[in-house]
Design a protein around this motif. Structure first.
Motif, PDB file in Angstrom:
ATOM      1  N   GLY A 165      35.021 -17.545  -7.302  1.00 28.18           N
ATOM      2  CA  GLY A 165      34.530 -18.325  -5.892  1.00 28.18           C
ATOM      3  C   GLY A 165      35.449 -18.221  -5.072  1.00 28.18           C
ATOM      4  N   TRP A 166      36.560 -17.194  -5.146  1.00 30.22           N
ATOM      5  CA  TRP A 166      36.824 -16.544  -4.051  1.00 30.22           C
ATOM      6  C   TRP A 166      35.854 -15.332  -3.424  1.00 30.22           C
ATOM      7  CZ3 TRP A 166      39.581 -18.497  -0.392  1.00 30.22           C
ATOM      8  CH2 TRP A 166      40.642 -20.388  -0.820  1.00 30.22           C
ATOM      9  N   VAL A 190      27.383 -13.389  -1.772  1.00 28.79           N
ATOM     10  CA  VAL A 190      25.643 -14.463  -0.602  1.00 28.79           C
ATOM     11  C   VAL A 190      25.810 -14.023   0.134  1.00 28.79           C
ATOM     12  CG1 VAL A 190      25.395 -16.741  -0.614  1.00 28.79           C
ATOM     13  CG2 VAL A 190      26.710 -16.195  -2.541  1.00 28.79           C
ATOM     14  N   VAL A 191      24.232 -13.089   1.017  1.00 25.25           N
ATOM     15  CA  VAL A 191      24.334 -13.439   1.950  1.00 25.25           C
ATOM     16  C   VAL A 191      24.026 -14.292   2.471  1.00 25.25           C
ATOM     17  CG1 VAL A 191      22.092 -12.554   3.266  1.00 25.25           C
ATOM     18  CG2 VAL A 191      22.911 -11.489   1.233  1.00 25.25           C
ATOM     19  N   GLY A 192      24.806 -13.939   4.230  1.00 24.72           N
ATOM     20  CA  GLY A 192      25.359 -15.165   4.944  1.00 24.72           C
ATOM     21  C   GLY A 192      26.679 -16.260   4.824  1.00 24.72           C
ATOM     22  N   ALA A 193      26.790 -15.799   3.718  1.00 31.54           N
ATOM     23  CA  ALA A 193      28.307 -17.204   3.620  1.00 31.54           C
ATOM     24  C   ALA A 193      29.353 -15.279   4.776  1.00 31.54           C
ATOM     25  CB  ALA A 193      28.760 -17.143   1.838  1.00 31.54           C
ATOM     26  N   SER A 194      29.323 -16.216   4.825  1.00 35.45           N
ATOM     27  CA  SER A 194      31.010 -15.206   6.307  1.00 35.45           C
ATOM     28  C   SER A 194      32.494 -15.286   5.623  1.00 35.45           C
ATOM     29  CB  SER A 194      30.960 -15.773   7.636  1.00 35.45           C
ATOM     30  OG  SER A 194      30.521 -16.308   7.742  1.00 35.45           O
ATOM     31  N   ARG A 195      32.822 -16.670   4.986  1.00 33.79           N
ATOM     32  CA  ARG A 195      34.408 -16.104   5.030  1.00 33.79           C
ATOM     33  C   ARG A 195      34.535 -17.664   3.522  1.00 33.79           C
ATOM     34  NH1 ARG A 195      36.306 -17.938  10.528  1.00 33.79           N
ATOM     35  NH2 ARG A 195      34.646 -20.294  10.500  1.00 33.79           N
ATOM     36  N   ILE A 196      35.499 -17.805   3.155  1.00 29.37           N
ATOM     37  CA  ILE A 196      35.807 -18.648   1.962  1.00 29.37           C
ATOM     38  C   ILE A 196      36.690 -19.674   3.176  1.00 29.37           C
ATOM     39  CG2 ILE A 196      36.125 -19.455  -0.777  1.00 29.37           C
ATOM     40  CD1 ILE A 196      33.434 -18.518   0.126  1.00 29.37           C
ATOM     41  N   ARG A 197      36.688 -20.935   2.839  1.00 26.32           N
ATOM     42  CA  ARG A 197      37.717 -21.932   2.986  1.00 26.32           C
ATOM     43  C   ARG A 197      38.691 -22.078   2.304  1.00 26.32           C
ATOM     44  NH1 ARG A 197      33.398 -24.498   5.062  1.00 26.32           N
ATOM     45  NH2 ARG A 197      34.729 -26.495   5.186  1.00 26.32           N
ATOM     46  N   HIS A 206      32.588 -22.611   2.240  1.00 23.21           N
ATOM     47  CA  HIS A 206      32.595 -21.853   3.284  1.00 23.21           C
ATOM     48  C   HIS A 206      31.883 -22.045   4.493  1.00 23.21           C
ATOM     49  CE1 HIS A 206      28.333 -22.477   2.093  1.00 23.21           C
ATOM     50  NE2 HIS A 206      28.479 -22.514   0.941  1.00 23.21           N
ATOM     51  N   SER A 207      31.901 -21.005   5.139  1.00 23.55           N
ATOM     52  CA  SER A 207      31.647 -21.222   6.344  1.00 23.55           C
ATOM     53  C   SER A 207      30.144 -19.823   6.563  1.00 23.55           C
ATOM     54  CB  SER A 207      32.346 -19.924   7.523  1.00 23.55           C
ATOM     55  OG  SER A 207      33.355 -21.592   7.111  1.00 23.55           O
ATOM     56  N   ALA A 208      29.472 -20.024   7.129  1.00 24.13           N
ATOM     57  CA  ALA A 208      27.769 -19.585   7.448  1.00 24.13           C
ATOM     58  C   ALA A 208      27.772 -18.813   8.416  1.00 24.13           C
ATOM     59  CB  ALA A 208      27.089 -20.144   6.841  1.00 24.13           C
TER      60      ALA A 208
END
Length: 154
Positions: A22-23, A29-36, A51-53
């Motif tokens: 998941g990290w 994944v296009v659009g996902a900018s970071r994993i929280r 995640h953040s987009a």
């Protein structure tokens, strides 16, 4: 549903290892900018990636939930992307007969929110190019796992 396929020159297990991590989600994944955060039991059904987009400073915090995981060849997700809505995504990995490669099929469609109001042909026209790039990134990561340097390019 928008459907895209891509062949990978690596075993299906290499692809599923990336999906299972998941990290790594924001890396492919296009659009996902970071994993929280990632639930410890990801990708078990009901587990979540937070995640953040978007690009800073226009970043939206959201999540993706695993709806179904068979452990070897298929993952179904429900991704939130508000204010656009939510999408259902299925990733299927089919090994080649020789086991040295595989084909990845990704299907996606809007299931909740304003995205469902967009006519299907227009939705598909927006989703297909995004998902072609998503699978390209996934394949590069999976194929790179099998090389000593990870320097293979496409």
């Amino acid at each position: 549903m928008a459907v895209v396929e891509r062949h990978a020159a690596c075993p299906s297990e290499s692809v599923m290892a990336i999906v299972r991590d998941g990290w790594s989600y924001a890396a492919w994944v296009v659009g996902a900018s970071r994993i929280r955060s990632v639930d410890p039991d990801w990708p078990a059904a009901g587990s979540t990636i937070h995640h953040s987009a978007g690009a800073w400073p226009l970043v939206i915090n959201d999540s993706t939930v695993s709806r179904s995981w068979d452990g070897a060849h298929r993952l179904e997700l429900q991704a939130r992307g508000w204010p656009l809505g939510e999408a259902r995504i299925r990733i299927e990995v089919v090994p080649d007969a020789d086991g040295e490669g595989c084909t990845i099929r990704m299907t996606e469609d809007a299931v909740r929110g304003p995205g469902t109001l967009v006519p299907k042909p227009l939705r598909d026209a927006m989703l297909v190019p995004r998902n072609v790039e998503t699978l390209k990134r996934l394949v590069l990561l999976a194929e790179g796992r099998g090389t000593a340097t990870g320097a293979a390019t496409r």
